[in-house]
Design a protein around this motif. Structure first.
Motif, PDB file in Angstrom:
ATOM      1  N   THR A 181       8.219  -8.091  -3.990  1.00  0.00           N
ATOM      2  CA  THR A 181       8.318  -6.723  -3.481  1.00  0.00           C
ATOM      3  C   THR A 181       7.807  -5.716  -4.502  1.00  0.00           C
ATOM      4  O   THR A 181       7.120  -4.749  -4.149  1.00  0.00           O
ATOM      5  N   SER A 217      11.236  -7.089   1.048  1.00  0.00           N
ATOM      6  CA  SER A 217       9.901  -6.530   1.254  1.00  0.00           C
ATOM      7  C   SER A 217       9.833  -5.657   2.506  1.00  0.00           C
ATOM      8  O   SER A 217       9.143  -4.643   2.530  1.00  0.00           O
ATOM      9  N   ASN A 262       4.088  -5.696  -4.393  1.00  0.00           N
ATOM     10  CA  ASN A 262       3.626  -4.988  -3.201  1.00  0.00           C
ATOM     11  C   ASN A 262       3.700  -3.470  -3.386  1.00  0.00           C
ATOM     12  O   ASN A 262       2.790  -2.727  -2.983  1.00  0.00           O
TER      13      ASN A 262
END
Length: 245
Positions: free
Chosen positions: A237, A25, A240
């Motif tokens: 990730t 991330s 996101n």
């Protein structure tokens, strides 16, 4: 600024394979026993090295004060991560096993992350300085079975993580498991993810952006059935990235 000169030590490194962490991330490689920045902050009083932070031009490389041995690192990988379909060329690299230490106590600059490459077929992450010349002799110091440091002219030039997808972690987890249920196709999904990330740099139409989101979510669905931390790190990730878009 002086260069950080390195000595090779044949003794076993204190770094354990479970302490080699790659946080997708934030694209940070974290090496060592420390779990957060507060713990690294405390090491400033008991160690030497490069005390730079992630928003600076250098990486944090730490050596203890007693024996000047390597004790850890925090490295912000340069993006975009370049996906390589070929095998990593290590023909010019001599391989040794052991530890490294600095030759001088002074606090030097050190940057190992000008370029980052991911070799899909071999599941290898390579991060290295722009100063590294691949045509000149180098030495690869195997500090664990999966983690190596590249030296050239007695300077740190890069790091290599083997079985890189196994070392992939979501935020909040500080060690990889000794036994991870990682399928061989995770490295393929990871490579596809990096290729999609690179497309985000393009000037996309609304339709192309929607197609890109769908491509990210397709990878998400492919890794959804698996519970190992590596899969969770990739899924988190992706979500996101899609939210950011």
């Amino acid at each position: 600024m002086k260069n950080m000169k390195i000595i090779i030590d044949e003794k076993q490194s204190i770094i354990n394979n479970t302490e080699v962490r790659w946080y997708l991330s934030s694209q940070i490689v974290w090496i060592g026993k420390e779990k957060n920045y507060n713990e690294i902050e405390k090491l400033k009083n008991t160690s030497y090295g490069s005390f730079e932070w992630l928003w600076s031009d250098a990486d944090t490389i730490l050596f203890n004060r007693d024996g000047l041995d390597f004790i850890g690192a925090v490295i912000k990988l340069n993006e975009p991560i370049i996906v390589k379909k070929s095998k990593m060329d290590v023909k010019l690299i001599e391989e040794e096993y052991g530890d490294i230490k600095i030759s001088d106590k002074s606090n030097f600059n050190c940057k190992l992350s000008d370029f980052t490459e991911y070799y899909v077929e071999e599941d290898i992450l390579l991060s290295y300085s722009e100063k590294w010349s691949g045509t000149n002799p180098s030495i690869e110091i195997k500090m664990t079975s999966d983690f190596s440091v590249i030296l050239q002219n007695n300077e740190m030039m890069g790091i290599v993580i083997y079985k890189a997808s196994k070392h992939l972690l979501p935020d909040g987890i500080h060690q990889i498991g000794e036994v991870e249920d990682i399928k061989s196709d995770l490295r393929i999904r990871l490579g596809c993810f990096f290729e999609l990330l690179e497309k985000m740099e393009d000037d996309l139409t609304q339709y192309e952006e929607l197609e890109l989101k769908n491509a990210f979510m397709e990878i998400y669905e492919q890794v959804l059935p698996y519970d190992a931390p590596s899969y969770i790190g990739l899924r988190d990730t992706i979500l996101n990235v899609v939210d950011y878009m």
